[in-house]
Design a protein around this motif. Structure first.
Motif, PDB file in Angstrom:
ATOM      1  N   ASP A 104       0.828  -1.214   0.000  1.00  0.00           N
ATOM      2  CA  ASP A 104       0.000   0.000   0.000  1.00  0.00           C
ATOM      3  C   ASP A 104       0.858   1.258   0.000  1.00  0.00           C
ATOM      4  O   ASP A 104       0.644   2.181  -0.791  1.00  0.00           O
ATOM      5  CB  ASP A 104      -0.906   0.033   1.245  1.00  0.00           C
ATOM      6  N   SER A 140      -8.010  -8.830 -12.390  1.00  0.00           N
ATOM      7  CA  SER A 140      -9.148  -8.037 -12.858  1.00  0.00           C
ATOM      8  C   SER A 140      -8.923  -7.562 -14.287  1.00  0.00           C
ATOM      9  O   SER A 140      -9.860  -7.441 -15.064  1.00  0.00           O
ATOM     10  CB  SER A 140      -9.433  -6.875 -11.917  1.00  0.00           C
ATOM     11  N   ARG A 168      -6.861  -2.800   3.530  1.00  0.00           N
ATOM     12  CA  ARG A 168      -6.090  -2.416   2.349  1.00  0.00           C
ATOM     13  C   ARG A 168      -6.544  -1.079   1.771  1.00  0.00           C
ATOM     14  O   ARG A 168      -7.747  -0.810   1.695  1.00  0.00           O
ATOM     15  CB  ARG A 168      -6.213  -3.480   1.248  1.00  0.00           C
ATOM     16  N   GLN A 200     -12.026   3.708  -1.277  1.00  0.00           N
ATOM     17  CA  GLN A 200     -10.570   3.531  -1.160  1.00  0.00           C
ATOM     18  C   GLN A 200      -9.856   4.867  -1.320  1.00  0.00           C
ATOM     19  O   GLN A 200      -8.935   5.194  -0.573  1.00  0.00           O
ATOM     20  CB  GLN A 200     -10.055   2.584  -2.248  1.00  0.00           C
ATOM     21  N   ARG A 243      -5.221   0.068 -12.674  1.00  0.00           N
ATOM     22  CA  ARG A 243      -6.213   0.488 -11.688  1.00  0.00           C
ATOM     23  C   ARG A 243      -5.781   0.062 -10.290  1.00  0.00           C
ATOM     24  O   ARG A 243      -6.271  -0.934  -9.764  1.00  0.00           O
ATOM     25  CB  ARG A 243      -7.585  -0.093 -12.043  1.00  0.00           C
ATOM     26  N   ASN A 302       2.575   1.668  -3.298  1.00  0.00           N
ATOM     27  CA  ASN A 302       1.624   2.084  -4.343  1.00  0.00           C
ATOM     28  C   ASN A 302       1.284   3.568  -4.228  1.00  0.00           C
ATOM     29  O   ASN A 302       1.292   4.291  -5.221  1.00  0.00           O
ATOM     30  CB  ASN A 302       0.316   1.276  -4.250  1.00  0.00           C
ATOM     31  N   GLU A 343      -4.306  -9.084  -7.623  1.00  0.00           N
ATOM     32  CA  GLU A 343      -5.723  -8.770  -7.892  1.00  0.00           C
ATOM     33  C   GLU A 343      -5.863  -7.946  -9.163  1.00  0.00           C
ATOM     34  O   GLU A 343      -6.800  -8.124  -9.932  1.00  0.00           O
ATOM     35  CB  GLU A 343      -6.321  -7.927  -6.765  1.00  0.00           C
ATOM     36  N   ARG A 344      -4.913  -6.980  -9.332  1.00  0.00           N
ATOM     37  CA  ARG A 344      -5.000  -6.114 -10.500  1.00  0.00           C
ATOM     38  C   ARG A 344      -4.814  -6.911 -11.774  1.00  0.00           C
ATOM     39  O   ARG A 344      -5.523  -6.717 -12.750  1.00  0.00           O
ATOM     40  CB  ARG A 344      -3.953  -4.999 -10.417  1.00  0.00           C
ATOM     41  N   THR A 351      -5.040  -0.061  -1.320  1.00  0.00           N
ATOM     42  CA  THR A 351      -4.927  -0.228  -2.778  1.00  0.00           C
ATOM     43  C   THR A 351      -5.055  -1.702  -3.122  1.00  0.00           C
ATOM     44  O   THR A 351      -4.983  -2.564  -2.242  1.00  0.00           O
ATOM     45  CB  THR A 351      -3.567   0.281  -3.297  1.00  0.00           C
ATOM     46  N   HIS A 352      -5.251  -1.991  -4.417  1.00  0.00           N
ATOM     47  CA  HIS A 352      -5.334  -3.381  -4.833  1.00  0.00           C
ATOM     48  C   HIS A 352      -3.953  -4.008  -4.882  1.00  0.00           C
ATOM     49  O   HIS A 352      -2.995  -3.382  -5.346  1.00  0.00           O
ATOM     50  CB  HIS A 352      -5.944  -3.488  -6.230  1.00  0.00           C
ATOM     51  N   ILE A 377      -6.532   1.432  -7.580  1.00  0.00           N
ATOM     52  CA  ILE A 377      -7.717   1.451  -6.727  1.00  0.00           C
ATOM     53  C   ILE A 377      -8.938   1.523  -7.638  1.00  0.00           C
ATOM     54  O   ILE A 377      -8.834   1.932  -8.799  1.00  0.00           O
ATOM     55  CB  ILE A 377      -7.736   2.638  -5.733  1.00  0.00           C
ATOM     56  N   SER A 378     -10.081   1.128  -7.134  1.00  0.00           N
ATOM     57  CA  SER A 378     -11.253   1.115  -8.006  1.00  0.00           C
ATOM     58  C   SER A 378     -12.512   1.660  -7.345  1.00  0.00           C
ATOM     59  O   SER A 378     -13.517   1.823  -8.001  1.00  0.00           O
ATOM     60  CB  SER A 378     -11.509  -0.297  -8.521  1.00  0.00           C
TER      61      SER A 378
END
Lengths: 225, 225
Positions: free
Chosen positions: A160, A219, A208, B188, B181, A163, A215-216, A210-211, B183-184
């Protein structure tokens, strides 16, 4: 006596450096194989010989930029020292501030030109992503070394923090590329990064921010399918 | 029956919207007067009639983007409410996250194409700077309204907070433009912005974190002289 002919590796590097200088001043629109020949002071056709297509040339430039960036960040990582000694200003902040003035400002500008091109060139995007990933990994190592008790931080918190910090640095470098110097000293940047770290660590207890990278990637895949 | 002919203001807006769509997909390199004609579905030569040069077209697009951005941010400012009511997620975060998905993502991408062009076009740069200044001013008003005891904050602290926050948002939008991305959700982003605010307010007691706008303008002038 004839000038010594550089070997292919040196020659490619020379051409990429000329292309970086052109990108910084004239943008992607002003880049051509012939202009790189002229800028590098080599025979017309040399750049076309080493990089057959425009895309190949841009990929070569991306690899050269990654090489320069990573060497630079690696020296920061090395100076961050395994002995836990912290310097002020941090070498990371010195490096970022230097990216806002020449000679490194040209690299900063060229990088943004490339990233815009990459939205329309998947192979170029892949190279940039690879170097961003390597850069991010090294940046996390530096964070862990520079933060008080960094080694005790949860990996998710480090991710985090990295990021958020890198996103801020990205925005800062973009402002530098456009001549907007909202800060000018490594000490100021140290203070801002420390301020961000205080806030992120405080709120990391809630979950969390941020992702995670994994995960990013997932997605993105699901978007493509 | 003939289709009603749009008035010049509507026509220019229509052409600029078509140019934005082209910039987002093909970049500055793919933009031409003829392509804008085709995209907007108007007679060949129409764009050249309204925008004589490429630079005039880009300036028109910059003005149109500023108009759309400011209208969007103004609605955020209005909803931030003089009554001090705070919504969660904040409308500012909702707006930023929406800039990462279509239809607004195209505006985000077009804006970065323009800012890269502006490094080589002082008139375009002046228009972008004007809209950035208006945007920054409005953003400060929103910060003051959204922050607890915002009205009691020193102007210098508000300026630091706004500079740091907008630089982070800039970096975030750039990552969005490249499909990254991190964050989405607006929630967040609210958490991150709150974390940054906590850190910046805490360290603001030590002194300025960023340069005041007036200092930046002065130092730019001294660079040019």
């Amino acid at each position: 006596m004839a000038r010594r002919k550089p070997n292919p590796v040196e020659r490619r590097r020379e051409l990429c450096d000329a292309a970086i200088a052109l990108l910084a001043v004239d943008g992607a629109k002003g880049l051509s194989h012939l202009k790189v020949d002229r800028k590098a002071g080599v025979a017309d056709g040399t750049t076309s010989f080493y990089f057959r297509t425009r895309s190949a040339l841009l990929r070569g430039v991306a690899e050269r930029l990654a090489e320069l960036d990573l060497a630079n960040l690696q020296s920061v990582a090395d100076s961050a020292g395994a002995d836990g000694e912290r310097s002020s200003p941090s070498q990371l902040s010195v490096m970022v501030i230097q990216s806002g003035v020449e000679p490194r400002l040209s690299l900063t500008k060229a990088r943004y030109e490339l990233t815009m091109q990459a939205t329309r060139d998947p192979e170029l995007a892949a190279i940039l992503r690879q170097s961003t990933d390597a850069f991010t990994k090294l940046h996390r190592d530096i964070l862990v070394r520079l933060m008080p008790h960094g080694a005790d931080l949860e990996p998710a918190v480090v991710e985090d923090l990295s990021n958020v910090t890198l996103t801020f640095i990205n925005g800062l470098l973009l402002r530098f590329a456009h001549g907007d110097r909202i800060i000018s000293s490594p000490e100021q940047l140290d203070d801002i990064l420390a301020a961000i770290a205080v806030g992120v660590l405080k709120s990391s207890k809630k979950g969390r921010l941020t992702h995670a990278t994994s995960e990013r990637v997932l997605s993105e895949r699901s978007l493509q399918e």
